[in-house]
Enzyme design. Structure first.
Site, PDB file in Angstrom:
ATOM      1  N   ASP A  60      52.912  39.798  39.862  1.00  0.00           N
ATOM      2  CA  ASP A  60      51.473  40.000  38.834  1.00  0.00           C
ATOM      3  C   ASP A  60      52.512  41.195  38.159  1.00  0.00           C
ATOM      4  O   ASP A  60      51.798  42.449  37.774  1.00  0.00           O
ATOM      5  CB  ASP A  60      50.495  40.754  39.458  1.00  0.00           C
ATOM      6  CG  ASP A  60      49.288  40.536  38.597  1.00  0.00           C
ATOM      7  OD1 ASP A  60      49.448  40.093  37.615  1.00  0.00           O
ATOM      8  OD2 ASP A  60      48.315  41.474  38.751  1.00  0.00           O
ATOM      9  N   VAL A  81      41.423  50.693  41.723  1.00  0.00           N
ATOM     10  CA  VAL A  81      42.168  51.905  41.792  1.00  0.00           C
ATOM     11  C   VAL A  81      41.575  53.079  41.362  1.00  0.00           C
ATOM     12  O   VAL A  81      40.892  53.264  40.363  1.00  0.00           O
ATOM     13  CB  VAL A  81      43.440  51.594  40.905  1.00  0.00           C
ATOM     14  CG1 VAL A  81      44.455  52.804  41.330  1.00  0.00           C
ATOM     15  CG2 VAL A  81      43.953  50.336  41.600  1.00  0.00           C
ATOM     16  N   GLY A 131      42.377  46.330  39.865  1.00  0.00           N
ATOM     17  CA  GLY A 131      43.595  45.029  39.895  1.00  0.00           C
ATOM     18  C   GLY A 131      42.988  43.732  40.706  1.00  0.00           C
ATOM     19  O   GLY A 131      41.666  43.890  41.066  1.00  0.00           O
ATOM     20  N   GLY A 180      41.391  51.906  37.233  1.00  0.00           N
ATOM     21  CA  GLY A 180      41.275  50.367  36.777  1.00  0.00           C
ATOM     22  C   GLY A 180      40.909  49.332  37.888  1.00  0.00           C
ATOM     23  O   GLY A 180      40.529  50.036  39.102  1.00  0.00           O
ATOM     24  N   PHE A 239      43.412  43.010  43.535  1.00  0.00           N
ATOM     25  CA  PHE A 239      43.170  43.313  44.988  1.00  0.00           C
ATOM     26  C   PHE A 239      42.207  44.243  45.160  1.00  0.00           C
ATOM     27  O   PHE A 239      42.072  44.749  46.258  1.00  0.00           O
ATOM     28  CB  PHE A 239      44.673  43.798  45.647  1.00  0.00           C
ATOM     29  CG  PHE A 239      45.542  42.774  45.598  1.00  0.00           C
ATOM     30  CD1 PHE A 239      45.469  41.805  46.249  1.00  0.00           C
ATOM     31  CD2 PHE A 239      46.716  42.753  44.747  1.00  0.00           C
ATOM     32  CE1 PHE A 239      46.215  40.793  46.153  1.00  0.00           C
ATOM     33  CE2 PHE A 239      47.429  41.883  44.580  1.00  0.00           C
ATOM     34  CZ  PHE A 239      47.521  40.776  45.339  1.00  0.00           C
TER      35      PHE A 239
END
Ligand SMILES: *[C@@H]1O[C@H](CO)[C@@H](O)[C@H](O)[C@H]1NC(C)=O
Ligand SMILES: *[C@@H]1O[C@H](CO)[C@@H](O)[C@H](O)[C@H]1NC(C)=O
Ligand SMILES: *[C@@H]1O[C@H](CO)[C@@H](O)[C@H](O)[C@H]1NC(C)=O
Ligand SMILES: *[C@@H]1O[C@H](CO)[C@@H](O)[C@H](O)[C@H]1NC(C)=O
Ligand SMILES: *[C@@H]1O[C@H](CO)[C@@H](O)[C@H](O)[C@H]1NC(C)=O
Ligand SMILES: *[C@@H]1O[C@H](CO)[C@@H](O)[C@H](O)[C@H]1NC(C)=O
Ligand SMILES: *[C@@H]1O[C@H](CO)[C@@H](O)[C@H](O)[C@H]1NC(C)=O
Length: 822
Positions: free
Chosen positions: A630, A519, A514, A512, A516
């Site tokens: 988050d 991943v 995110g 996925g 930041f």
């Protein structure tokens, strides 16, 4: 990896689909039998790239024809001239003929003059006497000769009268259904156990049945998809499962990689998918058969297996024990002395050892069991055979105790034979009450000493740090922020190792994306599965600050937080390496029609409580006071027991370089979970997390997303909808239909109220997490909630700042991170 057998068929439907083959009829290649309601079909097929023809049964309506049974798996037909007949010689045998009328495969003789073969709705091909009034009196059935799949209703086990053993075995490859080495079945020797083998080698032992499940498979739990049973008597021993709702097909598959697992049909994706937490047999390294050898218990400690001798035992070859090869196991420190009386030492919470040479007596109590064992000098241990109702029955071991695993909550007590003198020794070593005071005093002195020393070392280190850089060692020392005693080491991973583990950060391995960065899933060389968060390079933070930050995060340990196992800072990159949780996130469960059925109310309650405790830890109990910023369903991962684990924590702190405790110009979060004061003014505090938590609670109760929520009557989002129903005193209508009627109304209402309290417009009205935890446990009375913030999402509030680049219109669930125009 998931390999299912999906094949294309050239099936030419006969004009009238039929489910019965009568005497004198045959099925040629191209013709099929179809079960009454068209769930299954029998005919000829070629698997994968193979050109050979096989007679088999497959799912007709779903799964692109997933093959569930193959008749001539070891004797393929080379062309399309095969035919299935019922033997006309009056013995009712099914025979598969090739072009020269040679018998390629046959069922066992059925001995009837009026044989008919019927393909049943269950996927079972049966031969019966056409004149028999009993429809279930089968003379032969394909369910007795499973291929690689165990379907609902099939018995896995042994008929002790005829010797018929039903097991599932892998195909050689997706192109070749011939029986391969991987086999899962029941081993009836000694006390019957479920065993997974490769050839004659045991790979995994689920263990004996303890009344509830196999002792080594506590993940086998009552669930909404299937029920299961175990029967053991003088005639037969078997395990069988049955679907609760035949509309959700589910089966156990042994694929060619030797990875037995349960797959369930997912209506949404039109795929067979592993259904964690009830899908896999082998969960961790400790499930490898006899990994630690005799008299040792395998313990999964921070993702790697540790072996530990039973009390009173020592490693057989200490040098090897220190290395990884522990299969030599342990030996007694003191030899048994049966003549002069041995005793028994209790080992709690283990997967009971191999019972291939054991005896069981279900009628006697544990006391009588002990008696029986102590009378026979070759008896090495005993335990309860059945754990139900406080335990009953008696299991006895007469050989070395092999293949034990630590199972904290679901394990059983095992009573191990010990020499009386050894028992005395062990008793003597235990701290006595009298000694307690002395020990306390010693400890106090010791601790004081350590603190003084620690302080000294700290000052010394600090002075030295100013002069030079840290040494180039591959471990980070936690010595920066205080107590030397708490020094910890966080593994630093090599960039190449991570690149290898993730196949060079391939898209295939991407789990996925995110706020930041992406991943990835990875597998280290040692086999450990990891999740790698590759942080985007935009953060202006220095490497050293990053490392320090990461060290702090690594110190956060709580059962409701995902565990950080390392980091990587080579090549100008920052990566965080986390434990990998195969079970996906809450997001994949609560919003999915099929999977949500796995979350009954008590599970949901447990999940809400877990998230609350994890968040409380971040906010208050950890030394850092982390604000998550988050929190959302996809950031709550679930472990095998459906315990929630918050992920992505600490990142907010690790990344906001120019933020203060109260304000940031970098808004990170996900719309639908952000409180107004944060989304609009960038103000964040612990109360922003409380808001997100409230949204999450309402989503869990309701089974719907806040964002994208639609209701015919109004334009509110989920918060608005919940609020409306609350003030109209109809909150019951919020409750997810998947829950059926099985919940405690007062608990659900309490959760809804807590959820609404958490999403109130004004941060100061929202409770803090410690109150939330108390409220959820019912230990605090609940105030009436006020109007929630952001309850009409269709009119996104304007920020007022014309230079703002924010857009509240993005509809997807991904974390956004916006830098406000300056
Ligand atoms: C198989 O059945 C067909 C009729 O469907 C028949 O012609 C053939 O002789 C049978 N073969 C044998 C070996 O029974
Ligand atoms: C076939 O489906 C019908 C309607 O759904 C049902 O009533 C009947 O029992 C089914 N028959 C079998 C053999 O499953
Ligand atoms: C199912 O089969 C069709 C062709 O019959 C094919 O186009 C499709 O990709 C298959 N789907 C899957 C998931 O294999
Ligand atoms: C049943 O019939 C087949 C041929 O049709 C024959 O090969 C087989 O031996 C018979 N079995 C028994 C038990 O009579
Ligand atoms: C048909 O099967 C028989 C017996 O298995 C075998 O001897 C024969 O060679 C086969 N014929 C063909 C054409 O494969
Ligand atoms: C049934 O057939 C299998 C092989 O297909 C054989 O091993 C077994 O002995 C047979 N049993 C009987 C009762 O004939
Ligand atoms: C102890 O138990 C084993 C296994 O049941 C049995 O073979 C042996 O004879 C027993 N020994 C005595 C002394 O009862």
């Amino acid at each position: 990896m998931l390999i299912i057998y999906c094949f294309l068929f050239y099936t030419i439907r006969t004009a009238t689909a039929r489910d019965t083959l009568n005497l004198g009829q045959s099925i040629r290649d191209g013709e099929t039998l179809v079960s009454a309601n068209e769930s299954f079909e029998l005919g000829f097929f070629s698997p994968g790239k193979s050109k050979s023809r096989y007679l088999g049964i497959w799912y007709k309506k779903i799964g692109n024809g997933t093959v569930i049974w193959v008749a001539n798996r070891d004797a393929p037909l080379s062309d399309r001239s095969g035919a299935l007949n019922i033997s006309s010689q009056g013995n009712g045998t099914l025979i598969l003929l090739n072009s020269t009328n040679g018998i390629v495969w046959s069922s066992n003789a059925s001995r009837t003059r009026n044989p008919v073969a019927v393909l049943l709705e269950s996927g079972n091909l049966v031969v019966k006497d056409g004149k028999d009034i009993d429809p279930d009196n089968f003379l032969w059935q394909s369910f007795d000769y499973p291929s690689h799949i165990l379907l609902a209703g099939m018995k896995l086990g042994v008929n002790l009268v005829t010797g018929l053993n039903r097991f599932i075995s892998s195909w050689k490859s997706t192109d070749d259904p011939a029986q391969d080495d991987y086999v899962y079945g029941i081993d009836p020797s000694g006390v019957p156990q479920a065993v997974f083998r490769k050839g004659s080698t045991i790979r995994y032992r689920a263990g004996s049945w303890n009344g509830l499940h196999w002792t080594g498979m506590p993940q086998l739990q009552p669930n909404p998809v299937y029920t299961f049973e175990y029967v053991s008597n003088e005639n037969e021993v078997f395990y069988r499962f049955n679907l609760i709702k035949s509309s959700v097909p589910s089966m156990m598959v042994m694929n060619p990689l030797g990875d037995p697992q349960r797959l369930t049909w997912m209506e949404q994706t039109q795929k067979w998918a592993p259904f964690v937490p009830f899908s896999g047999l082998i969960l961790d390294q400790c499930d490898n058969y006899a990994l630690c050898g005799a008299y040792a218990v395998c313990n999964m400690n921070s993702n790697s297996a540790k072996c530990e001798c039973l009390e009173g035992f020592v490693p057989k070859s200490p040098s090897e024990w220190d290395l990884l090869d522990k299969s030599d196991g342990c030996v007694r420190r003191t030899q048994l002395d049966c003549e002069h009386g041995d005793g028994f030492l209790k080992r709690e919470s283990v997967k009971l050892p191999d019972t291939r040479f054991s005896l069981v007596d279900n009628k006697i109590s544990l006391l009588e069991c002990k008696e029986l064992c102590s009378k026979n000098c070759s008896c090495t241990a005993y335990a309860n055979a059945d754990v139900r109702g406080g335990g009953s029955g008696c299991l006895l071991w007469f050989h070395d105790l092999i293949d034990m695993k630590e199972l904290s909550e679901s394990g059983q007590d095992l009573f191990v034979r010990m020499a009386a003198s050894e028992l005395d020794d062990i008793e003597r070593k235990k701290p006595k009450k009298k000694k307690k005071v002395a020990i306390v005093i010693t400890s106090v002195l010791l601790v004081t000493g350590v603190i003084l020393l620690g302080g000294f070392v700290y000052l010394w280190k600090r002075r030295h740090r100013k002069q030079g850089k840290t040494d180039g060692s591959s471990k980070l020392d936690y010595n920066d922020r205080g107590n030397r005693e708490e020094e910890m080491e966080l593994p630093i991973f090599d960039w190449m190792a991570i690149a290898n583990a993730t196949e060079n950060f391939s898209d295939k391995n991407k789990l996925g994306e995110g706020g930041f960065g992406p991943v990835y899933k990875g597998v280290l060389i040692e086999g450990q599965e990891i999740a790698v968060k590759r942080l985007s390079k935009s953060s202006g933070q220095g490497m050293e600050e990053f490392e320090n930050e990461v060290l702090l995060i690594a110190k956060l340990q709580h059962r409701n937080l995902v565990k950080l196992i390392g980091c990587c800072t080579q090549r100008d990159e920052r990566m965080l390496i986390y434990e990998y949780l195969p079970n996906k996130s809450l997001n994949d469960f609560i919003f999915d029609v099929t999977r949500s059925k796995f979350l009954d109310w008590s599970k949901r309650c447990q999940i809400i409580g877990g998230i609350a405790r994890g968040l409380l830890y971040l906010h208050q109990d950890s030394r850092l006071r982390i604000i998550h910023r988050d929190l959302k369903a996809s950031n709550v991962l679930l472990d095998n027991e459906m315990n929630p684990k918050i992920s992505d924590f600490g990142m907010a702190r690790a990344f906001g370089i120019d933020q203060t405790e109260a304000n940031t110009n970098r808004v990170v979060g996900t719309y639908g979970y952000m409180p107004p004061e944060y989304a609009i003014d960038g103000l964040f505090s612990v109360k922003s997390d409380v808001f997100s938590f409230g949204v999450l609670v309402l989503e869990i109760v309701c089974g719907k997303r806040n964002r994208g929520f639609y209701h015919a009557d109004h334009h509110h989002n989920l918060l608005g909808h919940a609020w409306r129903l609350w003030i109209e005193e109809r909150p019951v209508e919020l409750i997810n239909k998947s829950l059926g009627g099985s919940y405690s109304l007062s608990e659900v209402l309490r959760c809804i109220q807590v959820g609404l309290l958490c999403v109130q417009q004004r941060p100061e009205d929202r409770p803090n997490m410690s109150s939330v935890v108390l409220m959820l446990s019912g230990e605090r009375s609940l105030p009436q909630p006020k109007q929630p913030g952001f309850f009409t999402e269709r009119n996104p509030p304007e920020s007022g700042s014309s230079s703002s680049k924010r857009s509240l219109l993005s509809t997807n669930e991904i974390t956004i991170s916006l830098i406000e125009g300056r």
